[in-house]
Motif scaffolding. Structure first.
Motif, mmCIF file in Angstrom:
data_model
loop_
_atom_site.group_PDB
_atom_site.id
_atom_site.type_symbol
_atom_site.label_atom_id
_atom_site.label_comp_id
_atom_site.label_asym_id
_atom_site.label_seq_id
_atom_site.Cartn_x
_atom_site.Cartn_y
_atom_site.Cartn_z
ATOM 1 N N CYS A 1 0.826 -1.199 0.000
ATOM 2 C CA CYS A 1 0.000 0.000 0.000
ATOM 3 C C CYS A 1 0.864 1.253 0.000
ATOM 4 O O CYS A 1 0.490 2.272 -0.589
ATOM 5 C CB CYS A 1 -0.922 0.001 1.226
ATOM 6 N N ARG A 2 2.008 1.191 0.676
ATOM 7 C CA ARG A 2 2.910 2.351 0.747
ATOM 8 C C ARG A 2 4.306 2.045 0.220
ATOM 9 O O ARG A 2 5.202 2.877 0.309
ATOM 10 C CB ARG A 2 3.009 2.849 2.190
ATOM 11 N N ASN A 3 4.502 0.838 -0.307
ATOM 12 C CA ASN A 3 5.789 0.421 -0.857
ATOM 13 C C ASN A 3 6.920 0.534 0.169
ATOM 14 O O ASN A 3 7.953 1.154 -0.085
ATOM 15 C CB ASN A 3 6.132 1.220 -2.116
ATOM 16 N N ILE A 4 6.684 -0.059 1.321
ATOM 17 C CA ILE A 4 7.695 -0.088 2.367
ATOM 18 C C ILE A 4 7.794 -1.501 2.924
ATOM 19 O O ILE A 4 6.888 -2.319 2.764
ATOM 20 C CB ILE A 4 7.389 0.891 3.511
ATOM 21 N N ILE A 5 8.925 -1.795 3.571
ATOM 22 C CA ILE A 5 9.120 -3.047 4.284
ATOM 23 C C ILE A 5 9.250 -2.687 5.750
ATOM 24 O O ILE A 5 10.008 -1.776 6.105
ATOM 25 C CB ILE A 5 10.378 -3.795 3.793
ATOM 26 N N ARG A 6 8.509 -3.384 6.602
ATOM 27 C CA ARG A 6 8.514 -3.002 8.006
ATOM 28 C C ARG A 6 8.421 -4.229 8.898
ATOM 29 O O ARG A 6 7.888 -5.270 8.528
ATOM 30 C CB ARG A 6 7.376 -2.041 8.314
ATOM 31 N N ARG A 7 8.970 -4.067 10.082
ATOM 32 C CA ARG A 7 8.779 -5.031 11.154
ATOM 33 C C ARG A 7 8.618 -4.239 12.428
ATOM 34 O O ARG A 7 9.557 -3.576 12.888
ATOM 35 C CB ARG A 7 9.960 -6.003 11.270
ATOM 36 N N GLU A 8 7.383 -4.225 12.952
ATOM 37 C CA GLU A 8 7.017 -3.420 14.102
ATOM 38 C C GLU A 8 7.358 -1.945 13.842
ATOM 39 O O GLU A 8 6.886 -1.380 12.878
ATOM 40 C CB GLU A 8 7.684 -3.981 15.362
ATOM 41 N N ALA A 9 8.218 -1.333 14.664
ATOM 42 C CA ALA A 9 8.471 0.111 14.525
ATOM 43 C C ALA A 9 9.552 0.424 13.493
ATOM 44 O O ALA A 9 9.765 1.592 13.157
ATOM 45 C CB ALA A 9 8.872 0.702 15.875
ATOM 46 N N SER A 10 10.245 -0.583 12.978
ATOM 47 C CA SER A 10 11.321 -0.355 12.009
ATOM 48 C C SER A 10 10.774 -0.480 10.594
ATOM 49 O O SER A 10 9.969 -1.375 10.311
ATOM 50 C CB SER A 10 12.451 -1.360 12.221
ATOM 51 N N ALA A 11 11.210 0.413 9.732
ATOM 52 C CA ALA A 11 10.703 0.388 8.359
ATOM 53 C C ALA A 11 11.738 0.965 7.415
ATOM 54 O O ALA A 11 12.551 1.818 7.790
ATOM 55 C CB ALA A 11 9.400 1.183 8.254
#
Length: 406
Positions: free
Chosen positions: A230-240
């Motif tokens: 949806c936003r073209n990001i990779i994230r794990r919890e608070a890290s992105a």
């Protein structure tokens, strides 16, 4: 103030718009013009309403600064409702200052609510929150309280704080019902549906299912490695890490994540990221370069290992991998999400909200129009764009604004 103006003002506060017009329709003094303008705006004739309010503002004398400021606030509300985001908001700030200085705290609070709504439309959530923080809740009438809580709910929704959003919607519903104004109740109830409608698809292990916003929030806080399409990001919890400006890298990581824990062939990756129909050594070399760049971007989250046939995504630690995608994959998804609010947008307003060039927006609208996904209304400078009666996918995850982890 004469009795007819007083009665018309009371009728307006009660939502009796026809009662307002019955009392002041034949008058052209500034107070009557202002009341007629507000009534016409609420009846949907925004063009006539703007004309009446401008005439009223010009008609008030130097000693009637408060009345003029109220007209400006009403003009600002029309601009926001009609998605005229180029309207000079400095005028609204000046009107709010005038109202606060003269003790008209209710209309000053309304001006703050309007300013926050505009900031929310363009994704400036922190500034919108600061604007709302200056409102004295104890001075708000039920209609003003309802719109205030709607703005608070909108901020919470954009930040994926669904519990806070639900509480704000509940307070807005209570305030709206206290007004007895059916249109306001319907507006609040319609806005609250965002918490119950599908916001995204979860793709994992070859399966997919639709998620509500609270389920999206749970996925993002679960420790899972999320490839957010949806936003073209990779994230794990608070890290992105954002790949919004690197579409090739994002196409590669999405393909790897959708196949996880299996690998993806080089041929499939080349077709997905580059649209290559035939694979040659130059394509393979380019793929190796892009995979190397992707490894660097994902160093904190995962490794990418080579296999005999292609590549495999290997998350660090004991983490699953999922893909969060829009309910429907669409090239102009963010634009359709904005239009999904049901209002008529100008192309210039879309450009402001999306932080894109006017020409980029025009090309996108032309593409969507040719596919029957948007409809033009009006001509020339008055042209606005709407979606057909059945929207494609109005998902909040595609709207402009900071990441929920920011």
């Amino acid at each position: 103030m004469d009795s007819l103006i007083t009665a018309a003002g009371q009728a307006l506060a009660a939502g009796d718009l026809l009662g307002v017009l019955k009392r002041v329709a034949l008058r052209d003094d500034p107070p009557a013009l202002a009341l007629r303008g507000i009534a016409m705006a609420q009846l949907g004739d925004l063009g006539r309403a703007k004309t009446l309010l401008k005439a009223a503002a010009r008609g008030f004398g130097p000693k009637e600064a408060v009345a003029r400021a109220r007209c400006i606030v009403a003009e600002a509300e029309i601009a926001i409702v009609s998605r005229d985001l180029s309207w000079p908001m400095k005028a609204l700030d000046a009107a709010r200052a005038t109202l606060e200085a003269h003790g008209d705290h209710l209309n000053a609070a309304h001006a703050r609510n309007l300013g926050a709504r505009r900031l929310l439309l363009i994704g400036r959530l922190d500034e919108a929150e600061q604007m709302l923080a200056g409102v004295d809740l104890g001075r708000l009438t039920p209609p003003a309280r309802a719109t205030h809580e709607l703005a608070i709910a909108g901020i919470a929704v954009r930040r994926l704080q669904t519990a806070s959003a639900a509480s704000a919607f509940a307070r807005a519903t209570e305030a709206a019902r206290a007004t007895g104004i059916a249109a306001l109740v319907a507006e609040v109830e319609g806005a609250a549906l965002v918490l119950k409608t599908p916001a995204a698809r979860l793709l994992t292990g070859g399966d997919e299912r639709l998620l509500r916003l609270d389920e999206v929030e749970a996925v993002l806080s679960s420790g899972t490695l999320v490839v957010d399409a949806c936003r073209n990001i990779i994230r794990r919890e608070a890290s992105a890490v954002s790949l919004a400006t690197r579409p090739v890298l994002f196409a590669l990581v999405r393909a790897l994540a959708e196949a996880w824990p299996a690998d993806v062939s080089r041929r499939a990756l080349l077709a997905r990221a580059f649209g290559a129909k035939h694979v040659d050594e130059s394509h393979r070399a380019r793929l190796r370069v892009e995979i190397g760049r992707l490894r660097d971007e994902l160093r904190a989250f995962a490794d990418i290992s080579a296999t005999s046939d292609g590549f495999r995504l290997a998350p660090r630690g004991d983490h699953a991998v999922v893909v969060l995608a829009p309910p429907v994959d669409e090239r102009h998804a963010a634009m359709l999400a904005l239009l999904g609010d049901g209002e008529a947008w100008s192309s210039s307003a879309l450009a402001i909200a999306l932080d894109a060039s006017p020409r980029t927006v025009q090309r996108a609208l032309e593409d969507l129009s040719s596919e029957g996904k948007v409809l033009p209304v009006g001509r020339g400078r008055t042209r606005r764009w709407v979606i057909p009666p059945v929207p494609t996918f109005p998902t909040v995850l595609l709207l402009p604004g900071p990441l929920p982890s920011d």
